[in-house]
Design an enzyme around this catalytic site. Structure first.
Site, PDB file in Angstrom:
ATOM      1  N   GLU A 296       0.827  -1.215   0.000  1.00 54.23           N
ATOM      2  CA  GLU A 296       0.000   0.000   0.000  1.00 54.23           C
ATOM      3  C   GLU A 296       0.859   1.261   0.000  1.00 54.23           C
ATOM      4  O   GLU A 296       0.707   2.148   0.849  1.00 54.23           O
ATOM      5  CB  GLU A 296      -0.944   0.003   1.204  1.00 54.23           C
ATOM      6  CG  GLU A 296      -1.994  -1.085   1.138  1.00 54.23           C
ATOM      7  CD  GLU A 296      -2.973  -1.057   2.300  1.00 54.23           C
ATOM      8  OE1 GLU A 296      -4.092  -1.581   2.152  1.00 54.23           O
ATOM      9  OE2 GLU A 296      -2.619  -0.509   3.367  1.00 54.23           O
TER      10      GLU A 296
ATOM     11  N   GLU B 280      -5.756  -8.113  -1.266  1.00 52.21           N
ATOM     12  CA  GLU B 280      -6.420  -7.885   0.021  1.00 52.21           C
ATOM     13  C   GLU B 280      -7.862  -7.488  -0.218  1.00 52.21           C
ATOM     14  O   GLU B 280      -8.133  -6.566  -0.982  1.00 52.21           O
ATOM     15  CB  GLU B 280      -5.769  -6.746   0.824  1.00 52.21           C
ATOM     16  CG  GLU B 280      -4.454  -7.049   1.472  1.00 52.21           C
ATOM     17  CD  GLU B 280      -4.002  -5.920   2.400  1.00 52.21           C
ATOM     18  OE1 GLU B 280      -4.877  -5.266   3.019  1.00 52.21           O
ATOM     19  OE2 GLU B 280      -2.801  -5.690   2.493  1.00 52.21           O
TER      20      GLU B 280
END
Length: 480
Positions: free
Chosen positions: A185, A379
Site C-alpha cells: 500500500e 487484500e
C-alpha cells in the site's frame, strides 16, 4: 446489478493474505530485530501515536500491551495454519518477509541466517500443499533503527539498504517464490506515513516536502528491486501494491466533481503511474508547485524508474471514498482512513468502513483501462466482531455476504475485460489489526482465541466462512 455467468480463469489464484508483523509473533526470537510495529501498542493509543510527531519509540509493558509481539504465533504454528489453508483449497498465500528477521537493524552487511531459514521452512511447507507464495518485501514494519537513526525513507541511504535486502531474499528464495510485491500500500503513506515510511512529518509546513521526497526514494528503491528480481529470477513476476479506492463526487456540482478527480489522481494513480508507466504523471507538477515541493532527483533516477517498471498491480480494496470540496465535521466518517464524507447509499462496517462491492468493479476497470497490465486483488475482507457460540461455532454470515458480493464484482470486472490474476481474502486467519492494534477487529475465516488484553489460548477453529470459501475455491467461483 446485472450479473454474468462468465467463469473465473482456470489458473485463477484463490487464497488469503497476511503480513509478518500481524501474524508471526516470535518477538526477539531467531535474532529478529525490533521493527516499528513492535513499539506500537494496541488500542486507541496506537492511532494517537500514528499521527503524533516526536514519537518516543520505547516499549513500556507496564503501561501498554504490544499485540504484535506474540500476534497469533504463526512463527511457531505455521505448519498448523498452512494445513488449514490447504484444507480450504488455497492456490496462493500472501505473506511478507519481516525485514528485521533478515537484517535486524537494517544496516548489517551480512544477513541473519536464522531469519532466512525460517522463511525457507515456511515456503517449503506451502509448496508441500501446492500453494504459491505471494511475497511482500516491505509491509509496514521497517527496522526501528532505520526510523530512529536515519529518519526513515526521508533518507536516501535507505535506497541502498533496501536494495541489499531485496537482493538477498531474491537470491535465497529464487527457486521458491515467483510472485513478489515491493511496498505494501505504497500510496497509503499519504494518510499514515509512519508505518510505511518510518516517520511522521516534522510540521505542516514541511509535510509535503518530506512525504514526496520519501516517495521518490521508495520509487527508486522499487525500481532497483524490479531490476534485481529480473536479473536473479527471470521467470518471476514482481508488482507494485496500492491501496485502491474509487473516489466519487458527493454530487454533480462541478466543484465537487473536480475535487474528487484531484483526490482520485493522487490516491489511486500517482504511485501507480510512476511504478507502472515509469514516469511522474503530468498532474503532479501542479501538486508540487502548489505545495512547495522541490524534489532532489539524482542523475539516473528517472531513467531507472522508466526502464524498470512492474509486471502487475497488486491492490487492496476495502471501501470507496466520497469527496466534497467543503466538508462539515458531521459529514465525515468516523473510523475511516480517508477524509471523505458519508455516502448516503452505503452501509458501514463495525469500524465505520463503508461497504461498496460495486466500487471494486469500478476501480478494477479504472486501473485496467489506464494501465493495461494484469491486476491482482491481494487484500479484501471484512473486519467485524465475531461471537463464539456455546457449541464453539462462529456464524459469520455477514462476512460470507461481504465476500460473496465482492467476488461477484470481481467476476463482473473480468467480464468487462479486466485481466485479473487472483483474489486473496485479507486476514484469512484472525490477526492483529494494523490500524488499531486490536484482535477484536477480526477478518479471518479461521478464528484465533486471542483478545485485546493479550489473553487467550491461541486455539484455532473454523468459522462458517471457512466452509463457504472452501466451496468457492473448489468450484472456481461458480458457487457463490
Amino acid at each position: 446489478m446485472v450479473t454474468t455467468n462468465e467463469a473465473f480463469p482456470t489458473n485463477f489464484l484463490w487464497g488469503g493474505a497476511t503480513a509478518a508483523n500481524q501474524i508471526e509473533g516470535g518477538f526477539g526470537e531467531g535474532n529478529k530485530g525490533v521493527s516499528i510495529a513492535d513499539v506500537l501498542p494496541g488500542g486507541k493509543m496506537r492511532q494517537q501515536l500514528l499521527r503524533e510527531k516526536g514519537l518516543q519509540f520505547a516499549i513500556d509493558k507496564e503501561k501498554y500491551t504490544y499485540p504484535n509481539h506474540e500476534a497469533i504465533d504463526f512463527y511457531h504454528r505455521y505448519k498448523e495454519d498452512i494445513a488449514l489453508f490447504a484444507e480450504m483449497g488455497f492456490k496462493a498465500f500472501r505473506l511478507s518477509i519481516a525485514w528485521t528477521r533478515i537484517f535486524p537493524n537494517g544496516t548489517e552487511l551480512e544477513p541473519n541466517e536464522e531469519g532466512l531459514a525460517f522463511y525457507d521452512r515456511v515456503f517449503d511447507e506451502l509448496h508441500k500443499y501446492g500453494i504459491e507464495p505471494v511475497v511482500t518485501i516491505s509491509h509496514y514494519e521497517m527496522p526501528l533503527h532505520l526510523a530512529k537513526e536515519y529518519g526513515g525513507w526521508r533518507s536516501r541511504e535507505l535506497v541502498t539498504l533496501f536494495e541489499r535486502y531485496a537482493k538477498v531474499i531474491f537470491q535465497r528464495y529464487k527457486d521458491k517464490v515467483k510472485y513478489w510485491l515491493t511496498f505494501n500500500e505504497i500510496n497509503g503513506a499519504l494518510h499514515f506515513p509512519l508505518m510505511s515510511m518510518g516517520f511522521v512529518p516534522e510540521s505542516e509546513e514541511t509535510k509535503y516536502q518530506e512525504l514526496f521526497q520519501a516517495f521518490h526514494h521508495q520509487f527508486v528503491a522499487s525500481s532497483l528491486a524490479v531490476k534485481a528480481c529480473r536479473e536473479i529470477i527471470p521467470d518471476a513476476k514482481i508488482g507494485c501494491m496500492i491501496l485502491a479506492a474509487p473516489v466519487y463526487p458527493y454530487d454533480c456540482n462541478p466543484e465537487n466533481v473536480m475535487h474528487a478527480l484531484e483526490e482520485e489522481r493522487l490516491l489511486n494513480f500517482f504511485c501507480a503511474d510512476v511504478q507502472v508507466r515509469g514516469e511522474y504523471p503530468s498532474f503532479m507538477k501542479r501538486v508540487f508547485d502548489e505545495r512547495g515541493v522541490k524534489l532532489d532527483i539524482r542523475d539516473g533516477d528517472l531513467e531507472l524508474i522508466k526502464k524498470h517498471t512492474v509486471d502487475y498491480i497488486g491492490l487492496s480494496y476495502y471501501m470507496s471514498v466520497t469527496q466534497k470540496k467543503d466538508k462539515m465535521d458531521d459529514e465525515l466518517i468516523p473510523g475511516s482512513v480517508f477524509d471523505g464524507v458519508k455516502n448516503p447509499f452505503l452501509k458501514a462496517s463495525d469500524w465505520g468502513w463503508e461497504i461498496d462491492p460495486i466500487g471494486l468493479r469500478i476501480i478494477l476497470n479504472r486501473l485496467y483501462d489506464r494501465y493495461r497490465v494484469p491486476l491482482f486483488i491481494v487484500e479484501n475482507g471484512l473486519g467485524a466482531h465475531d461471537k463464539v457460540e456455546e457449541d464453539g461455532s462462529i456464524h459469520d454470515d455477514y462476512r460470507i455476504d461481504y465476500l460473496r458480493r465482492h467476488i461477484e464484482a470481481a467476476r463482473e470486472a473480468i467480464a468487462d475485460g479486466v485481466e485479473l490474476i487472483g483474489y486473496l481474502v485479507w486476514g484469512c486467519i484472525d490477526l492483529v489489526s494494523a490500524s488499531t492494534g486490536e484482535f477484536s477487529k477480526r477478518y479471518g475465516l479461521i478464528y484465533v482465541d486471542k483478545h485485546d488484553d493479550g489473553s487467550g489460548t491461541l486455539e484455532r477453529r473454523k468459522k462458517k466462512s471457512f466452509d463457504w470459501y472452501q466451496n468457492v475455491i473448489a468450484t472456481n467461483g461458480e458457487e457463490l
